[in-house]
Scaffold this motif. Structure first.
Motif, PDB file in Angstrom:
ATOM      1  N   LYS A  96     -19.896  13.324  22.966  1.00 32.06           N
ATOM      2  CA  LYS A  96     -18.689  13.638  24.010  1.00 32.06           C
ATOM      3  C   LYS A  96     -17.305  13.889  23.455  1.00 32.06           C
ATOM      4  O   LYS A  96     -16.612  15.018  23.782  1.00 32.06           O
ATOM      5  N   LEU A  97     -16.949  13.027  22.336  1.00 29.10           N
ATOM      6  CA  LEU A  97     -15.701  13.206  21.676  1.00 29.10           C
ATOM      7  C   LEU A  97     -15.659  14.218  20.599  1.00 29.10           C
ATOM      8  O   LEU A  97     -14.414  14.482  19.953  1.00 29.10           O
ATOM      9  N   TRP A  98     -16.871  14.693  19.976  1.00 24.67           N
ATOM     10  CA  TRP A  98     -16.747  15.618  18.733  1.00 24.67           C
ATOM     11  C   TRP A  98     -16.172  16.948  19.153  1.00 24.67           C
ATOM     12  O   TRP A  98     -16.097  17.377  20.330  1.00 24.67           O
ATOM     13  N   SER A  99     -15.174  17.257  18.266  1.00 27.42           N
ATOM     14  CA  SER A  99     -14.264  18.356  18.299  1.00 27.42           C
ATOM     15  C   SER A  99     -14.133  18.864  16.800  1.00 27.42           C
ATOM     16  O   SER A  99     -14.429  18.485  15.790  1.00 27.42           O
ATOM     17  N   THR A 100     -13.562  20.179  16.875  1.00 24.86           N
ATOM     18  CA  THR A 100     -13.210  20.884  15.829  1.00 24.86           C
ATOM     19  C   THR A 100     -12.547  19.862  14.426  1.00 24.86           C
ATOM     20  O   THR A 100     -13.017  20.166  13.268  1.00 24.86           O
ATOM     21  N   PRO A 101     -11.778  19.267  14.745  1.00 22.96           N
ATOM     22  CA  PRO A 101     -11.080  18.341  13.529  1.00 22.96           C
ATOM     23  C   PRO A 101     -12.018  17.225  13.045  1.00 22.96           C
ATOM     24  O   PRO A 101     -11.979  17.027  11.828  1.00 22.96           O
ATOM     25  N   ALA A 102     -12.822  16.937  13.808  1.00 18.59           N
ATOM     26  CA  ALA A 102     -14.163  15.780  13.460  1.00 18.59           C
ATOM     27  C   ALA A 102     -14.910  16.504  12.285  1.00 18.59           C
ATOM     28  O   ALA A 102     -15.412  15.850  11.337  1.00 18.59           O
ATOM     29  N   LYS A 103     -14.896  17.774  12.213  1.00 19.60           N
ATOM     30  CA  LYS A 103     -15.873  18.706  11.368  1.00 19.60           C
ATOM     31  C   LYS A 103     -15.105  18.648   9.941  1.00 19.60           C
ATOM     32  O   LYS A 103     -16.019  18.789   8.843  1.00 19.60           O
ATOM     33  N   ALA A 104     -14.004  18.202  10.099  1.00 25.33           N
ATOM     34  CA  ALA A 104     -13.273  17.965   8.411  1.00 25.33           C
ATOM     35  C   ALA A 104     -13.946  16.499   7.607  1.00 25.33           C
ATOM     36  O   ALA A 104     -13.755  16.514   6.755  1.00 25.33           O
ATOM     37  N   TRP A 105     -14.487  15.766   8.652  1.00 21.53           N
ATOM     38  CA  TRP A 105     -14.985  14.379   8.008  1.00 21.53           C
ATOM     39  C   TRP A 105     -16.403  14.464   8.061  1.00 21.53           C
ATOM     40  O   TRP A 105     -16.756  13.526   7.215  1.00 21.53           O
ATOM     41  N   TRP A 106     -16.998  14.998   9.176  1.00 20.00           N
ATOM     42  CA  TRP A 106     -18.362  14.714   9.259  1.00 20.00           C
ATOM     43  C   TRP A 106     -19.149  16.098   9.463  1.00 20.00           C
ATOM     44  O   TRP A 106     -18.607  16.930   9.982  1.00 20.00           O
ATOM     45  N   ASP A 107     -20.375  16.511   9.160  1.00 22.23           N
ATOM     46  CA  ASP A 107     -21.045  17.322   9.416  1.00 22.23           C
ATOM     47  C   ASP A 107     -21.697  17.801  10.632  1.00 22.23           C
ATOM     48  O   ASP A 107     -21.426  18.919  11.127  1.00 22.23           O
ATOM     49  N   SER A 108     -21.835  16.783  11.561  1.00 26.03           N
ATOM     50  CA  SER A 108     -22.258  16.830  12.760  1.00 26.03           C
ATOM     51  C   SER A 108     -22.153  15.592  13.558  1.00 26.03           C
ATOM     52  O   SER A 108     -21.991  14.543  12.891  1.00 26.03           O
ATOM     53  N   PRO A 109     -22.084  15.425  14.978  1.00 27.03           N
ATOM     54  CA  PRO A 109     -22.041  14.515  15.585  1.00 27.03           C
ATOM     55  C   PRO A 109     -23.240  13.364  15.596  1.00 27.03           C
ATOM     56  O   PRO A 109     -23.173  12.167  15.856  1.00 27.03           O
ATOM     57  N   ASP A 110     -24.234  14.090  14.915  1.00 30.26           N
ATOM     58  CA  ASP A 110     -25.352  13.030  14.673  1.00 30.26           C
ATOM     59  C   ASP A 110     -25.062  12.118  13.179  1.00 30.26           C
ATOM     60  O   ASP A 110     -26.370  11.522  12.955  1.00 30.26           O
TER      61      ASP A 110
END
Length: 159
Positions: A96-110
């Protein structure tokens, strides 16, 4: 500014500023790091995505008390929240919280190393100024007259 509901002003600042410094305790020391805030106003909760291997998660397990410091230097508006934190492995909430900035740190919400940091604010304090230019003019006028400048509103709010 004084006619606003202080609690609503706190949440408006969280939304407007978005990035804060999360401060946690590391033994006798305090550590701060920038974090992107997600919030649920109706639940009185602020969330962050974090990594299971990060030191802040370990620090929060030892001492759940945290401070969130938000700053909008352009408008000279500042917000500090104190509260308690907990680390969760709620995979639905991660997605639910996954967003574009998170992609800088992880490849996917999984990614199995992603955790949710949940902050329940206890209280807040904010400083609303009339803006940078007006603030500088007021400070200059105060320096000349040796009077204290009226720099805006400072409010402490229980949440």
């Amino acid at each position: 500014m004084a006619d606003r509901d202080p609690v609503e002003r706190v949440w408006a600042l969280v939304e407007k500023i978005g990035i804060c410094m999360l401060v946690s305790r590391d033994g006798d020391d305090l550590r701060a790091r920038p974090m992107a805030a997600f919030f649920e106003r109706d639940q009185n909760v602020i969330y962050f995505l974090t990594d299971a291997q990060s030191h802040k998660d370990e620090e929060i397990v030892r001492d759940q008390h945290v401070v969130l410091a938000f700053a909008d230097t352009g408008s000279q508006t500042y917000l500090s929240l104190t509260g308690t934190a907990e680390v969760s492995n709620d995979r639905d909430l991660v997605r639910k919280l996954w967003s574009t900035p998170a992609k800088a740190w992880w490849d996917s919400p999984d990614d199995p190393s992603i955790r949710v940091l949940k902050i329940v604010p206890k209280d807040a304090q904010y400083w609303d100024s009339p803006g940078t230019v007006v603030s500088y003019v007021k400070m200059a006028a105060a320096a000349i007259s040796s009077a204290r400048p009226a720099m805006g509103e400072n409010v402490k709010v229980d949440l």
